[in-house]
Design an enzyme around this catalytic site. Sequence first.
Site, PDB file in Angstrom:
ATOM      1  N   SER A   1       0.671  -1.349   0.065  1.00  0.00           N
ATOM      2  CA  SER A   1       0.015  -0.005  -0.123  1.00  0.00           C
ATOM      3  C   SER A   1       0.884   1.293  -0.065  1.00  0.00           C
ATOM      4  O   SER A   1       2.015   1.327   0.518  1.00  0.00           O
ATOM      5  CB  SER A   1      -0.786   0.023   1.133  1.00  0.00           C
ATOM      6  OG  SER A   1      -1.480   1.350   1.480  1.00  0.00           O
TER       7      SER A   1
ATOM      8  N   TYR B   1      -1.739  -0.614  11.138  1.00  0.00           N
ATOM      9  CA  TYR B   1      -1.970  -1.379   9.509  1.00  0.00           C
ATOM     10  C   TYR B   1      -0.791  -1.216   8.611  1.00  0.00           C
ATOM     11  O   TYR B   1      -0.266  -1.867   7.842  1.00  0.00           O
ATOM     12  CB  TYR B   1      -3.618  -1.026   9.007  1.00  0.00           C
ATOM     13  CG  TYR B   1      -3.256  -1.097   7.482  1.00  0.00           C
ATOM     14  CD1 TYR B   1      -3.070  -0.123   6.582  1.00  0.00           C
ATOM     15  CD2 TYR B   1      -3.603  -2.343   7.126  1.00  0.00           C
ATOM     16  CE1 TYR B   1      -3.085  -0.200   5.249  1.00  0.00           C
ATOM     17  CE2 TYR B   1      -3.810  -2.524   5.655  1.00  0.00           C
ATOM     18  CZ  TYR B   1      -3.546  -1.344   4.761  1.00  0.00           C
ATOM     19  OH  TYR B   1      -3.542  -1.719   3.442  1.00  0.00           O
TER      20      TYR B   1
ATOM     21  N   LYS C   1       2.483  -3.482   6.434  1.00  0.00           N
ATOM     22  CA  LYS C   1       2.567  -3.421   5.265  1.00  0.00           C
ATOM     23  C   LYS C   1       4.043  -3.204   5.019  1.00  0.00           C
ATOM     24  O   LYS C   1       4.782  -3.833   4.226  1.00  0.00           O
ATOM     25  CB  LYS C   1       1.803  -2.177   4.222  1.00  0.00           C
ATOM     26  CG  LYS C   1       0.308  -2.711   4.304  1.00  0.00           C
ATOM     27  CD  LYS C   1       0.190  -4.116   3.363  1.00  0.00           C
ATOM     28  CE  LYS C   1      -1.332  -4.342   3.355  1.00  0.00           C
ATOM     29  NZ  LYS C   1      -1.461  -5.649   2.872  1.00  0.00           N
TER      30      LYS C   1
HETATM   31  C1  WQD Z   1      -9.589   8.969   1.358  1.00  0.00           C
HETATM   32  C2  WQD Z   1      -9.816  10.376   1.699  1.00  0.00           C
HETATM   33  C3  WQD Z   1     -10.141  10.691   3.937  1.00  0.00           C
HETATM   34  C4  WQD Z   1     -13.858   9.036   4.472  1.00  0.00           C
HETATM   35  C5  WQD Z   1      -6.764   4.274   3.230  1.00  0.00           C
HETATM   36  C6  WQD Z   1      -5.723   3.228   3.636  1.00  0.00           C
HETATM   37  C7  WQD Z   1      -4.942   2.771   2.486  1.00  0.00           C
HETATM   38  C8  WQD Z   1      -6.139   1.808   1.591  1.00  0.00           C
HETATM   39  C9  WQD Z   1      -6.953   2.846   1.094  1.00  0.00           C
HETATM   40  C10 WQD Z   1      -5.902  -0.523   2.356  1.00  0.00           C
HETATM   41  C11 WQD Z   1      -9.275  10.936   2.982  1.00  0.00           C
HETATM   42  C12 WQD Z   1     -11.485  11.279   2.981  1.00  0.00           C
HETATM   43  C13 WQD Z   1     -12.780   9.362   3.953  1.00  0.00           C
HETATM   44  C14 WQD Z   1     -14.975   9.971   4.943  1.00  0.00           C
HETATM   45  C15 WQD Z   1     -13.783  11.663   4.254  1.00  0.00           C
HETATM   46  N1  WQD Z   1      -6.360   0.787   2.463  1.00  0.00           N
HETATM   47  N2  WQD Z   1     -12.757  10.544   4.064  1.00  0.00           N
HETATM   48  N3  WQD Z   1     -14.854  11.206   4.787  1.00  0.00           N
HETATM   49  O1  WQD Z   1      -7.517   6.705   4.093  1.00  0.00           O
HETATM   50  O2  WQD Z   1      -6.595   7.435   1.917  1.00  0.00           O
HETATM   51  O3  WQD Z   1      -6.352   5.264   2.634  1.00  0.00           O
HETATM   52  O4  WQD Z   1      -7.858   3.265   2.363  1.00  0.00           O
HETATM   53  O5  WQD Z   1      -5.180  -0.643   1.287  1.00  0.00           O
HETATM   54  O6  WQD Z   1      -3.926   1.804   2.869  1.00  0.00           O
HETATM   55  O7  WQD Z   1      -4.706   4.174   4.264  1.00  0.00           O
HETATM   56  O8  WQD Z   1      -8.627   6.077   2.292  1.00  0.00           O
HETATM   57  O9  WQD Z   1     -11.036   6.282   1.596  1.00  0.00           O
HETATM   58  O10 WQD Z   1     -10.325   6.217   3.929  1.00  0.00           O
HETATM   59  O11 WQD Z   1      -9.907   8.364   2.675  1.00  0.00           O
HETATM   60  O12 WQD Z   1     -13.607  12.882   4.178  1.00  0.00           O
HETATM   61  O13 WQD Z   1     -15.959   9.508   5.398  1.00  0.00           O
HETATM   62  O14 WQD Z   1     -11.260  10.761   2.090  1.00  0.00           O
HETATM   63  O15 WQD Z   1     -10.199  12.066   4.964  1.00  0.00           O
HETATM   64  O16 WQD Z   1      -8.756  12.451   2.666  1.00  0.00           O
HETATM   65  P1  WQD Z   1      -7.207   6.594   2.701  1.00  0.00           P
HETATM   66  P2  WQD Z   1     -10.138   6.796   2.661  1.00  0.00           P
END
Ligand code: WQD
Length: 351
Positions: free
Chosen positions: A135, A160, A164
Site C-alpha cells: 500500500s 496497519y 505493510k
Molecule cells: C480518502 C480520503 C479521508 C471517509 C486508506 C488506507 C490505504 C488503503 C485505502 C487499504 C481521505 C477522506 C474518507 C469519509 C472523508 N487501504 N474521507 N470522509 O485513508 O486515503 O487510505 O484506504 O489498503 O492503505 O490508508 O482512504 O478512503 O479512507 O480516505 O472525508 O467518510 O477521503 O480524510 O482524505 P485513505 P479513505
Amino acid sequence: MADILESLMKKKVIVTGGTGYIGSHTAVELITGGFEVVIIDNLYNSDISVLEGIRAITGITPKFYDNDLCDRKRLDEIFTAEGKVDAIIHFAAYKAVGESVRKPLEYYRNNLVSLMNILEMMESHNSHALVFSSSCTVYGQPDTLPVTEASPVREAASPYGYTKQAGEIIIRDTMASRPSHNAVSLRYFNPIGAHPTAFIGELPRGVPENLVPYITQTAIGLREELKVFGTDYDTPDGSCIRDYLHVVDLAKAHVAALKRMLDGGSKANYEVFNLGMGKGVSVLEAIAAFEKVSGVKLNYSITGRRAGDIEKIWADPSLANRELGWMAEITIEEAMETAWRWENKLKNKGS
Ligand code: WQD
C-alpha cells in the site's frame, strides 16, 4: 480430452483473500487470462456469495478453501492437496486503518503470521512466485510528489501501515535468501469502483471507513450524510488529495506482474511497483465527480480532520507502466459510475 489437456496446461494461482474486494476482481482477471484460480479465504471481511459473482462474470467457479492462513497445519494440507502451484497472490490481511489502532496485536499477528506461513509454503511446496498486496501507506506523507518507488518509506501512521512495511521487509529478506524465487510488492494507491457488470464490488463491513463506499451509501440513503474530514489542508480546495484508481485496472496490474515473473521478465528477484493513476484528486473533487455521474446531490458537511490522515499523495506510476506494460485507464467519473451501479445492485438484492 482437449479439456483435460487444457486444464493440465493452465498455470495454477492460489489467491489468498480472493473473495475480498481487490482479490475477487483479480480472480476474475486471472480466470479471463487463462489461469486456474484457487481461493483461500476465511471470510472475515468478505462473503461466500462473491464466488457466485465470479462465476457469473467468467463462467467458472474457482475452487475455494475456507481457511485462516494463520492455521499453518491446515494451510500445508491445502498446498499438498493442490500439488503444483505456479504462483501465489497474497491479499489476505486485516486492512482497516482505524481498527488497527484499536487492535494492534491482532493486526500484527494476523497480517504477519499469515504472510510468513505463505512464505514457508512457497519453500516447502516449491512455489516460486509471489505477488504481495502492499500500500502507498508505506510512504506516509511524502516530501515530494508524485511519489516514486525510490521515495523513502516513512513512519507509518498506523499499525496497519506498519504491517505493510514489515511485510515488504520480510519478503525482501526472504527473497535475498532464495535466488530461485521471485516476488513483487504492489503498492496500491486508492482503489475505488466495482466491476462494470455489477456482479462483484466492495462489501464494506458495517460503517465504511473509506470515502467512496461512504459516498454511495449516503447517496442511496443508508447513511444520513458524508462527513468531509477537513478542508483546512494546504491543497487548492483545502480537502485531502489522493490517487484514486479503478479496482479493475488494479486487478489487471496483478496479472501483468504475475505474467512478467512467470515469463522470466523480472529484473531482480524482489521488485516494488506503485499502482496509481498518477493524478491527484481531492475529496471535494471526488464528490463532484460522483454527483456528475449519478445526478444525485450528495448530502455532506465539513468536519474536523481525521487522525492519521495524510494531506496529499499521488503516484508516479511510470515504472509499472514501463516494466509491467500496464496503465490505469478508467477515469474517476467512470469509476464512480460503477460504484453507484454496484450500490444500486446491492439495494435491489436486499429488497
Ligand atoms: C480518502 C480520503 C479521508 C471517509 C486508506 C488506507 C490505504 C488503503 C485505502 C487499504 C481521505 C477522506 C474518507 C469519509 C472523508 N487501504 N474521507 N470522509 O485513508 O486515503 O487510505 O484506504 O489498503 O492503505 O490508508 O482512504 O478512503 O479512507 O480516505 O472525508 O467518510 O477521503 O480524510 O482524505 P485513505 P479513505
